[in-house]
Design an enzyme around this catalytic site. Structure first.
Site, PDB file in Angstrom:
ATOM      1  N   VAL A  30     -20.098  31.719  25.891  1.00 34.05           N
ATOM      2  CA  VAL A  30     -20.193  32.866  26.796  1.00 34.05           C
ATOM      3  C   VAL A  30     -20.197  34.159  25.990  1.00 34.05           C
ATOM      4  O   VAL A  30     -19.261  34.438  25.239  1.00 34.05           O
ATOM      5  CB  VAL A  30     -19.014  32.879  27.791  1.00 34.05           C
ATOM      6  N   GLY A  31     -21.255  34.936  26.136  1.00 33.87           N
ATOM      7  CA  GLY A  31     -21.341  36.213  25.437  1.00 33.87           C
ATOM      8  C   GLY A  31     -22.294  37.159  26.135  1.00 33.87           C
ATOM      9  O   GLY A  31     -23.269  36.725  26.761  1.00 33.87           O
ATOM     10  N   VAL A  32     -22.013  38.461  26.031  1.00 33.17           N
ATOM     11  CA  VAL A  32     -22.874  39.499  26.593  1.00 33.17           C
ATOM     12  C   VAL A  32     -23.084  40.563  25.527  1.00 33.17           C
ATOM     13  O   VAL A  32     -22.125  40.999  24.870  1.00 33.17           O
ATOM     14  CB  VAL A  32     -22.253  40.139  27.857  1.00 33.17           C
ATOM     15  N   ARG A  51     -20.421  45.902  31.482  1.00 32.92           N
ATOM     16  CA  ARG A  51     -20.139  46.615  32.732  1.00 32.92           C
ATOM     17  C   ARG A  51     -21.391  46.800  33.595  1.00 32.92           C
ATOM     18  O   ARG A  51     -21.515  47.760  34.332  1.00 32.92           O
ATOM     19  CB  ARG A  51     -19.461  47.967  32.457  1.00 32.92           C
ATOM     20  N   ARG A  52     -22.312  45.867  33.492  1.00 28.72           N
ATOM     21  CA  ARG A  52     -23.508  45.893  34.334  1.00 28.72           C
ATOM     22  C   ARG A  52     -23.613  44.638  35.188  1.00 28.72           C
ATOM     23  O   ARG A  52     -24.666  44.367  35.772  1.00 28.72           O
ATOM     24  CB  ARG A  52     -24.763  46.055  33.463  1.00 28.72           C
ATOM     25  N   LEU A 107     -21.959  39.288  33.074  1.00 26.49           N
ATOM     26  CA  LEU A 107     -21.007  38.177  33.027  1.00 26.49           C
ATOM     27  C   LEU A 107     -20.737  37.626  34.420  1.00 26.49           C
ATOM     28  O   LEU A 107     -20.731  36.404  34.633  1.00 26.49           O
ATOM     29  CB  LEU A 107     -19.699  38.625  32.373  1.00 26.49           C
ATOM     30  N   SER A 120     -11.652  33.481  24.475  1.00 28.11           N
ATOM     31  CA  SER A 120     -11.449  34.400  23.352  1.00 28.11           C
ATOM     32  C   SER A 120     -10.535  35.541  23.770  1.00 28.11           C
ATOM     33  O   SER A 120      -9.758  36.063  22.961  1.00 28.11           O
ATOM     34  CB  SER A 120     -12.795  34.939  22.867  1.00 28.11           C
ATOM     35  N   TYR A 168     -11.050  35.740  32.502  1.00 28.32           N
ATOM     36  CA  TYR A 168     -11.522  34.699  33.409  1.00 28.32           C
ATOM     37  C   TYR A 168     -10.692  34.504  34.670  1.00 28.32           C
ATOM     38  O   TYR A 168     -11.094  33.744  35.553  1.00 28.32           O
ATOM     39  CB  TYR A 168     -11.648  33.384  32.639  1.00 28.32           C
ATOM     40  N   PHE A 175     -14.294  23.626  22.125  1.00 32.22           N
ATOM     41  CA  PHE A 175     -15.695  23.314  22.406  1.00 32.22           C
ATOM     42  C   PHE A 175     -16.471  24.597  22.643  1.00 32.22           C
ATOM     43  O   PHE A 175     -17.534  24.612  23.138  1.00 32.22           O
ATOM     44  CB  PHE A 175     -15.812  22.371  23.621  1.00 32.22           C
TER      45      PHE A 175
END
Length: 409
Positions: free
Chosen positions: A82-84, A90-91, A94, A118, A123, A409
């Site tokens: 998971v990455g942005v 803030r758009r 995610l 992370s 979440y 993982f």
């Protein structure tokens, strides 16, 4: 938002994974690591966020089977990668990926989703709750002694190359999975993960070694570890860096740890991921010199409340109506009657009056038995609506073995 979510095309994996590396600081992983994750990635279960021709977000979901109280292996989505991109924070990127992913997981018929975070605060708003812990130990092996149980001296230890021992190690691991909630049954290809040992990631340690514990020719346990050499004016003070220790009985377990404590030219044993109830804590002579530290482990998300709660067993008879709040996955909201015991359970919709009120996040925290519902109620996160319901449910949700995720993982 103009960003479009698309299923990952296999031919674009390198670009997708490169974007993930950029999101985590930009350092490229070793060829060995990239090769492993390339082969394990399930592209049809992975998403790429595109802003025109720019790839700005990534996420994926492995096909896992998770051990739950009672020993069942439940189909589970292992959320990963998971990455942005920093320019698109803030758009809503995610949130959009989490929305699409949980919809997909529900469509796949998997009651649970799990992840390691992370940054843990991220979440909770998507319904994930902390369900396991991991214990770090830094043991002064020059001073701490082990009290070994009867039969330890009957164990034969044998050093083997990690690749040569993989079949025996995997067989022991497979026998351990059902007995501890939170463990993942190895899917094809995942046996390669413990062998990953790129020189660029050793940080001064040597190659990973493997020792097998045997009784009458049968492998009953294994340990994987590396040694980091160090010296000062007084002599050697190296460290044993423990990766894995698994055994089928107390004697095999004690024999493996005794070996790790007695590696030549070392005075410290470091294990960064052990279960919170590790039996080692009751073998050592001085727990204060083990320098224990507890950290968050795995976060769980109940994608289908009814199916998830019915998939596990319960330590004591329970019959409660739960008023569940779940704004992000509204199909879970409402009242559920949970009835079960040590043999099995059902969880179905009901119109009966609620006995307890909580969000899906609290259910996630207590799902594997690692966090008591009473403690969550003490924090104001669960409301008891029928006197006695909290004690009944808290007792039932408990489990004698602490949940634990042995690898990431």
């Amino acid at each position: 938002m103009t960003v479009e979510l698309r299923v990952l095309e296999p031919g674009r994996w390198d670009r997708w994974y490169g974007e993930l590396e950029r999101a985590f600081g930009g350092a490229e992983e070793s060829p060995e690591e990239r090769s492993l994750w390339h082969d394990l990635t399930e592209c049809e279960r992975s998403l790429a966020a595109w802003d025109d021709d720019e790839l700005v977000g990534t996420t994926g979901a492995f096909s896992f089977r998770l051990s739950v109280p009672g020993g069942s292996l439940v189909p589970t989505a292992g959320v990963t990668c998971v990455g942005v991109r920093s320019t698109h924070r803030r758009r809503g990127v995610l949130t959009a990926m989490m929305r699409r992913q949980l919809d997909d997981v529900r469509r796949w018929g998997e009651p649970l989703a799990v992840l390691t975070a992370s940054e843990p605060p991220i979440y909770g708003r998507f319904g994930y709750g902390l369900a396991t812990e991991r214990l770090r130990m830094e043991i002064d092996s020059a001073r701490v002694r082990l009290t070994a149980p009867t039969g330890t001296d009957e164990i034969r230890l044998r050093l083997v190359p990690p690749r040569a021992g993989i079949a025996a190690c995997e067989a022991v691991y497979a026998r351990r999975v059902a007995g501890r909630p939170g463990m993942l049954a190895r899917q094809p290809g995942w046996e390669r993960l413990p062998l990953l040992d790129p020189p660029s990631e050793r940080r001064g340690a040597g190659e990973v070694g493997c020792v097998l514990a045997e009784r009458n020719g049968e492998v009953v346990g294994f340990a994987r570890f590396a040694v980091k050499s160090d010296w000062d004016e007084a002599g050697p003070k190296g460290s044993v860096l423990v990766r894995d220790v698994e055994a089928l009985d107390p004697a095999g377990y004690a024999a493996l740890w005794r070996h790790l404590f007695e590696v030549d030219l070392t005075s410290t044993v470091i294990a960064s991921n052990r279960p919170a109830d590790d039996p080692l804590l009751h073998l050592v002579s001085d727990v204060r010199r083990c320098r224990l530290r507890v950290r968050d482990g795995m976060f769980v998300r109940l994608v289908d409340v009814g199916a998830a709660l019915a998939a596990r067993t319960y330590a004591a008879p329970v019959d409660v109506v739960l008023e569940v709040e779940d704004a992000f996955c509204p199909w879970n909201e409402g009242r559920w009657r949970l009835s079960g015991d040590q043999k099995g359970a059902t969880c179905e919709r009901t119109t009966d009056s609620a006995d307890m009120a909580l969000s899906v996040r609290e259910l996630a925290c207590g799902y594997l038995g690692g966090f008591g519902l009473t403690a969550l109620a003490g924090a104001g996160r669960i409301r008891e609506l029928r006197p006695g319901a909290l004690t009944e449910a808290a007792t039932a949700f408990g489990h004698p073995v602490a949940p634990w995720l042995p690898h990431g993982f």
